[in-house]
Design a protein around this motif. Structure first.
Motif, PDB file in Angstrom:
ATOM      1  N   GLY A  64       1.158  -1.638  -0.033  1.00 51.86           N
ATOM      2  CA  GLY A  64       0.110  -0.441  -0.411  1.00 51.86           C
ATOM      3  C   GLY A  64       0.451   1.231   0.184  1.00 51.86           C
ATOM      4  N   ALA A  65       0.004   2.215  -0.804  1.00 53.04           N
ATOM      5  CA  ALA A  65       1.213   3.657  -0.320  1.00 53.04           C
ATOM      6  C   ALA A  65       1.048   4.362   0.698  1.00 53.04           C
ATOM      7  N   THR A  66       0.550   4.097   2.321  1.00 50.67           N
ATOM      8  CA  THR A  66       0.281   4.479   3.072  1.00 50.67           C
ATOM      9  C   THR A  66       1.152   4.375   4.007  1.00 50.67           C
ATOM     10  N   LEU A  67       2.068   4.734   5.539  1.00 50.48           N
ATOM     11  CA  LEU A  67       2.666   4.231   6.024  1.00 50.48           C
ATOM     12  C   LEU A  67       2.153   3.186   7.133  1.00 50.48           C
ATOM     13  N   ILE A  68       0.917   3.581   7.445  1.00 47.71           N
ATOM     14  CA  ILE A  68       0.168   2.025   8.093  1.00 47.71           C
ATOM     15  C   ILE A  68       0.093   1.249   7.928  1.00 47.71           C
ATOM     16  N   SER A  69       0.080   1.325   6.342  1.00 49.52           N
ATOM     17  CA  SER A  69      -0.319   0.182   5.933  1.00 49.52           C
ATOM     18  C   SER A  69       0.757  -0.457   5.497  1.00 49.52           C
ATOM     19  N   PHE A  70       1.696   0.737   5.248  1.00 44.60           N
ATOM     20  CA  PHE A  70       3.105  -0.437   4.856  1.00 44.60           C
ATOM     21  C   PHE A  70       4.118  -0.876   6.407  1.00 44.60           C
ATOM     22  N   LEU A  71       2.963  -0.317   7.564  1.00 39.69           N
ATOM     23  CA  LEU A  71       3.462  -0.924   8.432  1.00 39.69           C
ATOM     24  C   LEU A  71       3.442  -2.603   9.180  1.00 39.69           C
ATOM     25  N   GLY A 137       7.023  -1.390  22.065  1.00 41.14           N
ATOM     26  CA  GLY A 137       6.870  -0.991  20.231  1.00 41.14           C
ATOM     27  C   GLY A 137       6.545  -0.364  19.661  1.00 41.14           C
ATOM     28  N   THR A 138       4.659  -0.107  20.646  1.00 41.84           N
ATOM     29  CA  THR A 138       3.866   1.142  19.782  1.00 41.84           C
ATOM     30  C   THR A 138       4.794   2.377  19.912  1.00 41.84           C
ATOM     31  N   VAL A 139       4.953   3.260  21.229  1.00 44.46           N
ATOM     32  CA  VAL A 139       5.793   4.148  21.542  1.00 44.46           C
ATOM     33  C   VAL A 139       6.984   4.252  20.934  1.00 44.46           C
ATOM     34  N   LEU A 140       7.849   3.173  20.396  1.00 46.41           N
ATOM     35  CA  LEU A 140       8.592   3.296  19.914  1.00 46.41           C
ATOM     36  C   LEU A 140       7.834   3.401  18.065  1.00 46.41           C
ATOM     37  N   GLY A 141       7.387   3.089  17.686  1.00 49.10           N
ATOM     38  CA  GLY A 141       6.620   2.531  16.576  1.00 49.10           C
ATOM     39  C   GLY A 141       6.062   4.938  16.205  1.00 49.10           C
ATOM     40  N   ILE A 142       5.264   4.779  16.507  1.00 51.94           N
ATOM     41  CA  ILE A 142       5.333   6.448  16.297  1.00 51.94           C
ATOM     42  C   ILE A 142       5.673   7.150  16.684  1.00 51.94           C
ATOM     43  N   ILE A 155      -2.515   7.522  14.003  1.00 52.82           N
ATOM     44  CA  ILE A 155      -1.857   7.032  14.869  1.00 52.82           C
ATOM     45  C   ILE A 155      -3.323   6.014  15.848  1.00 52.82           C
ATOM     46  N   LYS A 156      -4.160   6.695  15.928  1.00 57.07           N
ATOM     47  CA  LYS A 156      -5.383   5.662  15.932  1.00 57.07           C
ATOM     48  C   LYS A 156      -5.096   3.448  16.003  1.00 57.07           C
ATOM     49  N   SER A 157      -4.806   3.522  14.466  1.00 58.85           N
ATOM     50  CA  SER A 157      -5.164   2.621  13.839  1.00 58.85           C
ATOM     51  C   SER A 157      -4.271   2.083  14.253  1.00 58.85           C
ATOM     52  N   PHE A 158      -2.687   2.261  14.388  1.00 58.09           N
ATOM     53  CA  PHE A 158      -1.383   1.697  15.368  1.00 58.09           C
ATOM     54  C   PHE A 158      -1.839   1.625  16.250  1.00 58.09           C
ATOM     55  N   ILE A 159      -2.483   2.420  16.915  1.00 56.93           N
ATOM     56  CA  ILE A 159      -2.312   1.849  18.543  1.00 56.93           C
ATOM     57  C   ILE A 159      -3.426   0.276  18.161  1.00 56.93           C
ATOM     58  N   ILE A 231      -7.283  -2.076  10.485  1.00 50.39           N
ATOM     59  CA  ILE A 231      -6.768  -0.949   9.836  1.00 50.39           C
ATOM     60  C   ILE A 231      -8.868  -0.636   9.446  1.00 50.39           C
ATOM     61  N   ALA A 232      -9.166  -1.331   8.616  1.00 47.11           N
ATOM     62  CA  ALA A 232      -9.949  -0.644   7.891  1.00 47.11           C
ATOM     63  C   ALA A 232     -11.218  -0.538   9.229  1.00 47.11           C
ATOM     64  N   GLY A 233     -11.212  -1.010  10.535  1.00 49.15           N
ATOM     65  CA  GLY A 233     -11.860  -0.716  11.236  1.00 49.15           C
ATOM     66  C   GLY A 233     -13.290  -1.589  10.850  1.00 49.15           C
ATOM     67  N   ASP A 234     -13.308  -3.032  10.211  1.00 51.24           N
ATOM     68  CA  ASP A 234     -13.827  -4.076  10.877  1.00 51.24           C
ATOM     69  C   ASP A 234     -14.803  -4.575  12.083  1.00 51.24           C
ATOM     70  N   SER A 235     -15.709  -4.800  12.127  1.00 53.84           N
ATOM     71  CA  SER A 235     -16.190  -4.883  13.612  1.00 53.84           C
ATOM     72  C   SER A 235     -15.496  -6.091  14.097  1.00 53.84           C
ATOM     73  N   ASN A 236     -15.877  -7.424  12.977  1.00 52.42           N
ATOM     74  CA  ASN A 236     -16.257  -8.734  12.882  1.00 52.42           C
ATOM     75  C   ASN A 236     -13.969  -9.116  13.438  1.00 52.42           C
ATOM     76  N   ALA A 237     -12.870  -7.584  12.452  1.00 54.96           N
ATOM     77  CA  ALA A 237     -11.677  -7.718  13.510  1.00 54.96           C
ATOM     78  C   ALA A 237     -11.379  -7.674  15.062  1.00 54.96           C
TER      79      ALA A 237
END
Length: 266
Positions: A64-71, A137-142, A155-159, A231-237
């Motif tokens: 993907g082209a976004t940082l969150i998808s890359f990570l 890992g969370t704090v370091l990544g952010i 950041i919300k999705s990363f958390i 990341i997509a905010g899917d309720s099933n996840a």
């Protein structure tokens, strides 16, 4: 409900592996974040198309082209799954079955009075340690993302990704504790606990390839961590995250019950 002296002793026993794995996180997370580049992402996608089965096995599909998808692809497809479960195997076994194997469990029981208090304390030690590792890992990544690419990270999705990882390793820890509480020797506990986890991850890798092997995903709890869905905010996840937590609670409860009722060679 827990023994404070035993908790302090347990934390002293796990702080060295915790620092080692934090150092590993520092190396890998810093490297992965600094590698982010949409153009590089396209190059990696082209590379993955040359070996799609191999890349899919390790959860490294289109970045993907976004940082969150890359990570999500290059951290949460392999690194944030494998390294914490290696940490879990080491710590969970060192907190229970090692004491039985070496004969020191008698001293812990004498000092802490009851089996329930001893095992509950050791569980809290493990949960504290794995929480500290994932939090690091969370704090370091952010921090790295904001330093290298200000404002690029969701950041919300990363958390939430890290909450999902924590839920996964909470469940894994429960199974390792169960294996540790029903065996008398380190090798037996490792064969059951580590063997099951490694087998589960191998099945997940084969399921990632797809086609006829896709149904293998129903035989492993790694499937319950859905990075793309989070990341997509899917309720099933989020439902699957809750299932992992409930599974972990059940496994810790079974471990506590099994250790309390069994005959110990002490």
């Amino acid at each position: 409900m827990i023994s404070r002296p035993l908790y302090k002793l347990g934390m002293k026993s796990v702080y060295k592996p915790l620092l080692i794995f934090m150092a590993v996180f520092l190396l890998y997370i810093s490297t992965i974040v600094t590698m982010f580049d949409p153009d590089l992402g396209q190059a990696l996608d082209e590379f993955s198309q040359t070996m799609p089965e191999l890349m899919a096995m390790f959860g490294m599909t289109a970045s993907g082209a976004t940082l969150i998808s890359f990570l999500s692809t290059y951290l949460y497809g392999f690194i944030m799954l494998v390294f914490p479960f290696v940490f879990t195997i080491i710590v969970a076994n060192s907190l229970v079955v090692r004491h039985v194997d070496r004969g020191s469990m008698a001293y812990l029981l004498a000092a802490s009075q009851t089996r329930v208090k001893v095992i509950l304390t050791q569980m809290v030690v493990y949960i504290t340690a794995v929480f500290a590792l994932i939090l690091f890992g969370t704090v370091l990544g952010i921090a790295m993302s904001e330093w290298m690419f200000p404002g690029e990270l969701d950041i919300k999705s990363f958390i939430m990704l890290n909450v999902g990882v924590l839920s996964l390793h909470f469940a894994i820890g429960g199974f390792c504790f169960l294996a540790s509480c029903i065996t008398n020797e380190m090798r037996s506990s490792l064969f059951i606990g580590a063997g099951f986890i490694v087998l589960s991850y191998l099945l997940q890798m084969l399921a990632n390839v797809g086609d006829k092997l896709e149904n293998l995903k129903y035989m492993t709890f790694f499937t319950l961590f859905d990075a793309e869905g989070i990341i997509a905010g899917d309720s099933n996840a989020y439902i699957m995250m809750a299932i992992l937590v409930l599974a972990g609670i059940l496994l810790y409860t079974l471990a506590l019950y099994a250790f309390n009722k069994r005959d110990l060679p002490i």
